[in-house]
Design an enzyme around this catalytic site. Structure first.
Site, mmCIF file in Angstrom:
data_model
loop_
_atom_site.group_PDB
_atom_site.id
_atom_site.type_symbol
_atom_site.label_atom_id
_atom_site.label_comp_id
_atom_site.label_asym_id
_atom_site.label_seq_id
_atom_site.Cartn_x
_atom_site.Cartn_y
_atom_site.Cartn_z
ATOM 1 N N CYS A 2 -18.985 -18.054 2.898
ATOM 2 C CA CYS A 2 -19.641 -17.211 3.606
ATOM 3 C C CYS A 2 -19.777 -15.787 3.205
ATOM 4 O O CYS A 2 -18.980 -15.379 2.379
ATOM 5 C CB CYS A 2 -18.896 -17.116 5.238
ATOM 6 S SG CYS A 2 -18.552 -18.480 6.077
ATOM 7 N N ARG A 16 -23.807 -11.973 8.956
ATOM 8 C CA ARG A 16 -23.087 -12.923 8.190
ATOM 9 C C ARG A 16 -23.968 -14.075 7.646
ATOM 10 O O ARG A 16 -24.997 -14.476 8.300
ATOM 11 C CB ARG A 16 -21.792 -13.261 8.521
ATOM 12 C CG ARG A 16 -21.890 -14.224 9.959
ATOM 13 C CD ARG A 16 -21.559 -15.605 9.857
ATOM 14 N NE ARG A 16 -20.630 -15.876 9.126
ATOM 15 C CZ ARG A 16 -19.403 -16.024 9.695
ATOM 16 N NH1 ARG A 16 -19.248 -15.977 11.182
ATOM 17 N NH2 ARG A 16 -18.485 -16.625 9.020
ATOM 18 N N ASN A 79 -13.966 -17.861 5.889
ATOM 19 C CA ASN A 79 -12.844 -18.802 5.485
ATOM 20 C C ASN A 79 -12.112 -18.010 4.453
ATOM 21 O O ASN A 79 -12.464 -17.245 3.621
ATOM 22 C CB ASN A 79 -13.738 -19.757 4.572
ATOM 23 C CG ASN A 79 -13.521 -21.186 5.574
ATOM 24 O OD1 ASN A 79 -13.307 -21.131 6.580
ATOM 25 N ND2 ASN A 79 -13.828 -22.132 4.972
#
Ligand SMILES: C[C@H](CCC(=O)NCCS(=O)(=O)O)[C@H]1CC[C@H]2[C@@H]3CC[C@@H]4C[C@H](O)CC[C@]4(C)[C@H]3C[C@H](O)[C@]12C
Length: 324
Positions: A2, A16, A79
């Protein structure tokens, strides 16, 4: 993988990409001020700031991936696999489960300064939301128009870093990501002079050579450098259309096309969605892999005095506008 970024023009934008090989089924969720938030440890919060963001809806409860509140504070979880480590429950501080970290901050903090103060009083635990949804290993970016921080809960403690670049990807920890930018201090949007050797008549055979060496691959360190370079050199007008369009171009620099990142035999990570939230106006813009047309959900189009979360599934089908 991400990537998250912030962007300031007349308004403050934050968004994002969510890159993965499958979707958890996420929707744009508006949480009004009177929705009772049931926190795992802290009980029920009956009144709070309203927020809008992308969430997995679990029986009416929004598990936010990224969101912004009506005060203009935004937050996103990315993550951080292998590095995230959460604390045990404690009596000394206010316990917060990792899955409720975003609503915990956005419900009560209007600014990054307030968020920093709140972070000092809390303890982030790894308790799961349910057996089906085990604890996610994440780190977070929190930002408003005046500042940006990163929160990383690791084995060696709970870290809060100032983030002057206003970007975040995945591993390694944030200080290492920032350190690696040193390698690129020579890169520039300007055409480079020949510093290589006076002996050689090196030619400027192309435009864009000032950023030669900016890595083009999809690793998290390369995406960090690429999105930082793109964002920090970004030029745009400050109207809503120009700002939003520019923002999608910034995150477009780290877009993942199906086929280029194989995570298991025949399984590819793709950019499932890209978001751009105008946190000043509470408008959440998004595109999806199959639908590159920008779609928006506005928080203020909902009854923010309401008691129930309103959610909209992402529009996944491309609409092509024929001109003839
Ligand atoms: C998978 C995503 C990260 C994508 C990513 O980065 N992929 C690259 C892998 S890599 O970086 O290259 O290794 C992350 C980002 C946000 C997460 C949700 C947060 C709320 C909630 C928390 C609960 O506890 C568990 C379920 C829950 C719905 C979470 C599911 C999943 O975990 C989400 C979608």
């Amino acid at each position: 993988m991400c990537t998250a970024a912030t962007y300031l023009t007349k308004d403050f934008y934050m968004g994002r990409t969510l890159d993965y090989e499958f979707s958890y089924g996420e929707e744009i969720a508006v949480m009004p001020r009177n929705y009772p938030i049931h926190f795992h440890y802290a009980g029920v919060l009956k009144q709070h700031y309203a927020m809008i963001g992308m969430a997995h809806m679990a029986d009416g409860y929004p598990l936010y991936y990224d969101a912004a509140n009506e005060k203009g504070l935004g937050m996103a979880g990315l993550n951080f696999v292998g590095n995230a480590a959460y604390a045990e429950e404690t009596k000394e501080k206010e316990n917060v489960a990792q899955y409720e970290f975003i609503p915990w901050i956005l419900s009560r903090c209007a600014t990054v300064e307030e968020a920093k103060a709140a972070l000092g009083k809390m303890n982030l635990t790894g308790i799961s939301f349910s057996d089906q949804l085990p604890s996610a290993q994440l780190h977070w970016i929190i930002a408003d128009k005046n500042g940006c921080i990163v929160v990383e809960s690791m084995k060696d403690g709970f870290h809060v870093y100032d983030n002057p670049a206003g970007v975040l990807t995945n591993n390694p920890p944030f200080p290492q990501q920032m350190f690696l930018l040193n390698q690129y201090r020579n890169l520039s949007p300007k055409q480079p002079e020949n510093q290589f050797s006076k002996e050689l008549p090196l030619d400027m055979y192309s435009r864009g050579m000032g950023a030669l060496g900016l890595p083009g691959d999809l690793s998290s360190t390369s995406r960090f450098a690429r999105v930082a370079f793109t964002k920090l050199n970004s030029q745009s007008g400050d109207t809503e259309e120009e700002s939003v369009s520019q923002f999608f171009h910034i995150l477009g620099s780290v877009d993942q096309q199906r086929g280029c990142c194989e995570v298991a035999e025949g399984k590819y990570e793709i950019t499932i969605y890209t978001s751009c939230c105008n946190t000043s106006k509470g408008i959440y813009y998004y595109t999806t892999y199959e639908n590159p047309q920008i779609t928006a959900v506005s928080m203020h189009a909902e009854d923010l005095e309401g008691m129930e979360v309103v959610s909209y599934p992402m529009l996944q089908k491309t609409e092509i506008r024929y001109q003839n």
